[in-house]
Write a protein that holds these residues in place. Structure first.
Motif, short mmCIF file in Angstrom:
data_model
loop_
_atom_site.label_atom_id
_atom_site.label_comp_id
_atom_site.label_asym_id
_atom_site.label_seq_id
_atom_site.Cartn_x
_atom_site.Cartn_y
_atom_site.Cartn_z
N LYS A 130 0.77 -1.34 0.05
CA LYS A 130 -0.01 0.03 -0.13
C LYS A 130 0.73 1.19 0.04
O LYS A 130 0.67 2.14 -0.72
CB LYS A 130 -0.72 0.06 1.11
N VAL A 131 2.00 1.34 0.73
CA VAL A 131 2.91 2.36 0.63
C VAL A 131 3.48 2.57 -0.59
O VAL A 131 3.91 3.66 -1.01
CB VAL A 131 3.98 2.14 1.93
N LEU A 132 3.84 1.53 -1.12
CA LEU A 132 4.60 1.46 -2.31
C LEU A 132 3.70 2.18 -3.42
O LEU A 132 4.00 3.22 -4.16
CB LEU A 132 4.97 0.08 -2.88
N ARG A 133 2.53 1.48 -3.45
CA ARG A 133 1.65 2.21 -4.60
C ARG A 133 1.30 3.90 -4.22
O ARG A 133 1.37 4.63 -5.25
CB ARG A 133 0.14 1.45 -4.50
N ALA A 134 1.05 4.03 -2.97
CA ALA A 134 0.89 5.61 -2.52
C ALA A 134 2.29 6.27 -2.96
O ALA A 134 2.03 7.63 -3.28
CB ALA A 134 0.53 5.64 -1.10
N SER A 135 3.15 5.77 -3.18
CA SER A 135 4.49 6.44 -3.41
C SER A 135 4.61 6.59 -4.94
O SER A 135 5.75 6.98 -5.46
CB SER A 135 5.60 5.89 -2.78
N GLY A 136 3.74 5.87 -5.71
CA GLY A 136 3.93 5.87 -7.15
C GLY A 136 4.76 4.58 -7.59
O GLY A 136 5.19 4.58 -9.02
N VAL A 137 4.74 3.62 -6.85
CA VAL A 137 5.59 2.54 -7.20
C VAL A 137 4.42 1.40 -7.43
O VAL A 137 4.06 0.78 -6.74
CB VAL A 137 6.54 1.86 -6.29
N THR A 138 4.31 1.25 -8.89
CA THR A 138 3.07 0.18 -8.97
C THR A 138 3.92 -1.11 -9.94
O THR A 138 5.10 -0.86 -10.38
CB THR A 138 2.31 0.83 -10.07
N LEU A 139 3.45 -2.02 -10.02
CA LEU A 139 3.79 -3.33 -10.67
C LEU A 139 4.26 -2.90 -12.09
O LEU A 139 5.19 -3.33 -12.40
CB LEU A 139 2.66 -4.21 -10.70
N PHE A 140 3.37 -2.16 -12.71
CA PHE A 140 3.70 -1.95 -14.38
C PHE A 140 4.85 -1.17 -14.46
O PHE A 140 5.76 -1.40 -15.20
CB PHE A 140 2.37 -1.54 -14.97
N LYS A 141 5.11 -0.19 -13.58
CA LYS A 141 6.17 0.76 -13.76
C LYS A 141 7.44 -0.08 -13.15
O LYS A 141 8.49 0.02 -13.88
CB LYS A 141 6.17 1.96 -12.73
#
Length: 237
Positions: A130-141
């Protein structure tokens, strides 16, 4: 004689086909429908079809689960007995398994920190994810950055079923175990420990990718406050 020989050959072929088994979705071997029909129509009850032992199937499934649960390849710290080693949380185990799968999808020979990072995002339900996604770190990226950084593998190469860990990935797992032991806290090693272990490998591919996508030491420090948060969330479900 010719007719007798042909009939014997046919019965022999049918008997052979009745031994065929197919693997269904429940992981048990069963005779095919076709085999059952042939036995019934031509051979009657002369051939006995061995039914699978249900106890064997159950034991096989349990054995597989035990292997995944207790074989996460972290090194045992010196002076720590096996019964004192902390266990990994279910989310951490699944993240690791998904990381191996991502490495295989990319046809890489090893499971690196970048694959472990993708595994955390694929699992997706942990506080770390959740913290990763909130920081803009997504699976596709992360997947795109991984290919840009490490390149594409040979399309004809097939990764092993369990691609061995790279040295930085191994150190990330060992760091997570070591920090859990140092904390003195009871409970399991959560995904947050794993992610921070990855972040600690400053020269690793995952650290470079996370940095490029906006993750930082400040965000890692914030995340460290949730080291055992997954356990709290799991207990309240």
């Amino acid at each position: 004689m010719a007719a007798h020989s042909l009939t014997s050959h046919s019965l022999s072929s049918i008997a052979s086909s009745s031994e065929l088994r197919k693997f269904d979705s429940s992981n048990s071997f069963l005779p095919s429908a076709k085999s059952r029909s042939l036995v019934s129509s031509f051979v009657g009850n002369q051939l006995a079809i061995r039914q699978p032992n249900p106890n064997f199937v159950v034991l096989r499934r349990q054995s597989t689960i035990m292997t995944v649960t207790f074989s996460l390849p972290a090194s045992k710290p010196e002076g720590v007995s096996a019964d004192k080693m902390p266990k990994w949380s279910a989310r951490a185990i699944k993240s690791f398994a998904m990381g191996e799968l991502e490495a295989r999808k990319l046809k890489y020979p090893n499971t690196g920190t970048e694959a472990l990072l993708m595994g955390i995002l694929v699992e997706g339900t942990s506080q770390a994810a959740k913290v990763l996604r909130a920081s803009g770190v997504t699976l596709f990226k992360v997947r795109d950055e991984t290919i840009n950084l490490l390149g594409k593998s040979d399309m004809y190469f097939f990764s092993p079923e369990h691609p061995p860990l790279t040295e930085p990935a191994q150190k990330a797992l060992d760091w997570a175990i070591d920090q859990k032991l140092k904390s003195g806290e009871d409970g399991e090693v959560t995904v947050t420990y794993l992610l921070l272990g990855i972040w600690e490998q400053k020269e690793s591919a995952a650290h470079q990718i996370m940095t490029a996508l906006g993750f930082s030491d400040e965000k890692a420090k914030e995340l460290s406050e949730f080291m055992d948060k997954d356990i709290v969330l799991a207990h309240h479900k």
